[in-house]
Design an enzyme around this catalytic site. Sequence first.
Site, PDB file in Angstrom:
ATOM      1  N   HIS A  17      24.568 -28.068 -33.013  1.00  0.00           N
ATOM      2  CA  HIS A  17      24.757 -28.078 -31.554  1.00  0.00           C
ATOM      3  C   HIS A  17      26.257 -28.215 -31.300  1.00  0.00           C
ATOM      4  O   HIS A  17      26.976 -28.806 -32.112  1.00  0.00           O
ATOM      5  CB  HIS A  17      23.998 -29.298 -31.004  1.00  0.00           C
ATOM      6  CG  HIS A  17      23.897 -29.388 -29.519  1.00  0.00           C
ATOM      7  ND1 HIS A  17      24.912 -29.879 -28.742  1.00  0.00           N
ATOM      8  CD2 HIS A  17      22.887 -29.079 -28.667  1.00  0.00           C
ATOM      9  CE1 HIS A  17      24.531 -29.875 -27.472  1.00  0.00           C
ATOM     10  NE2 HIS A  17      23.307 -29.399 -27.396  1.00  0.00           N
ATOM     11  N   ASP A  24      22.970 -36.043 -36.832  1.00  0.00           N
ATOM     12  CA  ASP A  24      22.683 -35.842 -35.414  1.00  0.00           C
ATOM     13  C   ASP A  24      21.155 -35.859 -35.283  1.00  0.00           C
ATOM     14  O   ASP A  24      20.481 -34.907 -35.675  1.00  0.00           O
ATOM     15  CB  ASP A  24      23.288 -34.500 -34.983  1.00  0.00           C
ATOM     16  CG  ASP A  24      22.824 -34.064 -33.596  1.00  0.00           C
ATOM     17  OD1 ASP A  24      21.940 -34.717 -33.020  1.00  0.00           O
ATOM     18  OD2 ASP A  24      23.363 -33.056 -33.112  1.00  0.00           O
ATOM     19  N   GLN A  36      17.195 -34.253 -32.027  1.00  0.00           N
ATOM     20  CA  GLN A  36      15.906 -33.552 -31.993  1.00  0.00           C
ATOM     21  C   GLN A  36      14.866 -34.147 -32.925  1.00  0.00           C
ATOM     22  O   GLN A  36      13.718 -33.703 -32.916  1.00  0.00           O
ATOM     23  CB  GLN A  36      16.099 -32.066 -32.337  1.00  0.00           C
ATOM     24  CG  GLN A  36      16.879 -31.304 -31.301  1.00  0.00           C
ATOM     25  CD  GLN A  36      16.281 -31.396 -29.904  1.00  0.00           C
ATOM     26  OE1 GLN A  36      15.097 -31.686 -29.725  1.00  0.00           O
ATOM     27  NE2 GLN A  36      17.103 -31.175 -28.898  1.00  0.00           N
ATOM     28  N   LYS A  60      15.583 -37.692 -24.561  1.00  0.00           N
ATOM     29  CA  LYS A  60      14.758 -36.746 -25.316  1.00  0.00           C
ATOM     30  C   LYS A  60      13.568 -37.451 -25.956  1.00  0.00           C
ATOM     31  O   LYS A  60      12.794 -36.842 -26.680  1.00  0.00           O
ATOM     32  CB  LYS A  60      15.598 -36.067 -26.404  1.00  0.00           C
ATOM     33  CG  LYS A  60      16.695 -35.149 -25.851  1.00  0.00           C
ATOM     34  CD  LYS A  60      17.394 -34.433 -26.976  1.00  0.00           C
ATOM     35  CE  LYS A  60      18.702 -33.795 -26.569  1.00  0.00           C
ATOM     36  NZ  LYS A  60      18.558 -32.616 -25.731  1.00  0.00           N
ATOM     37  N   CYS A  79      23.489 -24.234 -26.451  1.00  0.00           N
ATOM     38  CA  CYS A  79      24.633 -25.020 -26.967  1.00  0.00           C
ATOM     39  C   CYS A  79      24.764 -24.865 -28.473  1.00  0.00           C
ATOM     40  O   CYS A  79      25.101 -25.826 -29.188  1.00  0.00           O
ATOM     41  CB  CYS A  79      24.517 -26.505 -26.605  1.00  0.00           C
ATOM     42  SG  CYS A  79      24.434 -26.794 -24.860  1.00  0.00           S
TER      43      CYS A  79
HETATM   44  N1  PLP Z   1      22.411 -32.442 -30.849  1.00  0.00           N
HETATM   45  C1  PLP Z   1      21.315 -31.691 -30.721  1.00  0.00           C
HETATM   46  C2  PLP Z   1      20.688 -31.106 -31.958  1.00  0.00           C
HETATM   47  C3  PLP Z   1      20.772 -31.442 -29.469  1.00  0.00           C
HETATM   48  O1  PLP Z   1      19.686 -30.686 -29.355  1.00  0.00           O
HETATM   49  C4  PLP Z   1      21.396 -32.016 -28.339  1.00  0.00           C
HETATM   50  C5  PLP Z   1      20.878 -31.756 -26.984  1.00  0.00           C
HETATM   51  O2  PLP Z   1      20.115 -30.842 -26.749  1.00  0.00           O
HETATM   52  C6  PLP Z   1      22.523 -32.812 -28.519  1.00  0.00           C
HETATM   53  C7  PLP Z   1      23.011 -32.997 -29.790  1.00  0.00           C
HETATM   54  C8  PLP Z   1      23.233 -33.452 -27.372  1.00  0.00           C
HETATM   55  O3  PLP Z   1      22.442 -34.432 -26.768  1.00  0.00           O
HETATM   56  P1  PLP Z   1      22.936 -35.147 -25.438  1.00  0.00           P
HETATM   57  O4  PLP Z   1      23.268 -34.044 -24.472  1.00  0.00           O
HETATM   58  O5  PLP Z   1      21.762 -35.959 -25.014  1.00  0.00           O
HETATM   59  O6  PLP Z   1      24.112 -35.973 -25.791  1.00  0.00           O
END
Ligand code: PLP
Length: 406
Positions: free
Chosen positions: A122, A199, A202, A225, A364
């Site tokens: 992401h 990270d 998900q 999430k 993203c």
């Molecule tokens: N990393 C992954 C794999 C994601 O899917 C997302 C959000 O969709 C994020 C990071 C970023 O999360 P946040 O916008 O809640 O900080």
Amino acid sequence: MNFDVEYYRRDFPALQRTLYGRPLTYFDNTATSQTPKCVVDAIESAYYNSKANVHRGVHTMSQEMTALQEAARERVRGFINAESTEEIIFTRGTTEGINLVAACMGDSFKDGDEVIISVMEHHSNIVPWQLLQRRKDIKLRVIPMDECGVLNMDAYRGLFNEHTAMVSVTHVSNVLGTVNPVKEIVAEAHRHGVPVLIDGAQAISHRKVDVRDIDCDFYAFSAHKMYGPTGVGVLYGRKSWLEKMPPYQGGGEMIAHVSFDHTTYADLPFKFEAGTPDFVCIAAMHKAIDYMESIGIKRIEEHEQELLKYATERMAAEFPQIRIYGNAPVKDAIISFMLGDAHPYDVGLLLDKQGIAVRTGHHCAQPLLESLGLEGVARASFALYNTREEVDRFIAALHRIEPMLL
Ligand code: PLP
């Protein structure tokens, strides 16, 4: 499997709404999940009864709110099996957690150092490292994947050298659904003495996460999430690293003593929590964890896997024109697809008119999409409250829109 999905659906008022006269089918859970009433009730109760700033007052309400926040920290610790609450830092979400690690770990990187990420990251696990490049002459090395969306572990092992300073990879891809072998990734990095950030945005609501079993050094996730409130998240950090890292931001509550000449910092985890935290939503996140665990993470995972299998089989069997991106053997309930050459926005808009919410665009993850030769895809993703009937509705809607688009 006895999973009474209709019973759980009643906990989510948003699922009762209609769109264009049709029942809502919410398949955008990867972006954010809906929120059960118990979580919203916790927010309301905190605002109405105990909103007072934490760690700042001797008065009863401040003590009560502090107790709620710190109980949430202990709840998170147990949920991910961290060793100590000193390792649980409250953040605004995954993005802030990764930025914190990039900024603070990056402080000790030398020019020429390298950070290993993967092709399926992401943007929030790419850009923070690029921001670090403004201060340090570091290189990003990228783990490639095969055509199913599985990381090439041989290539990963080949990326290490004496300059490798950090590995930072996603647990689950938000586009492909691929569940990466994080234990193996961490073990390899540790063989080289390199710390690892995972990270977990998900993964956290779809599978059991045990940071001690994974043995990662950092793990970041967001409450919104995982059926929780917006605006809060968690960064787990191994104590030995957090102790060495400088603070991220300066301000109230992260200090031990301040003078105009010199400041000493608070103990962990407060050193990394400058300013007033979102204590109301932190308390509500506690309820979201209680909610998920009252159902059982394993049972949620099994339910979502059944939906994934059912939807994937029907899409493949009934739509020769559909291409699904991401066919890893271990995959979470995320289906990114193209309907022939139809623009994903058109697919998303026409599905919306039938009450079905899917995400469209680059999600993203532009470098990943570019590597697939795409600008965007449509994505359906499932949560604990989704049903087979909703998948049927989705398939019926695809049948309706297909002749309009192709
Ligand atoms: N990393 C992954 C794999 C994601 O899917 C997302 C959000 O969709 C994020 C990071 C970023 O999360 P946040 O916008 O809640 O900080």
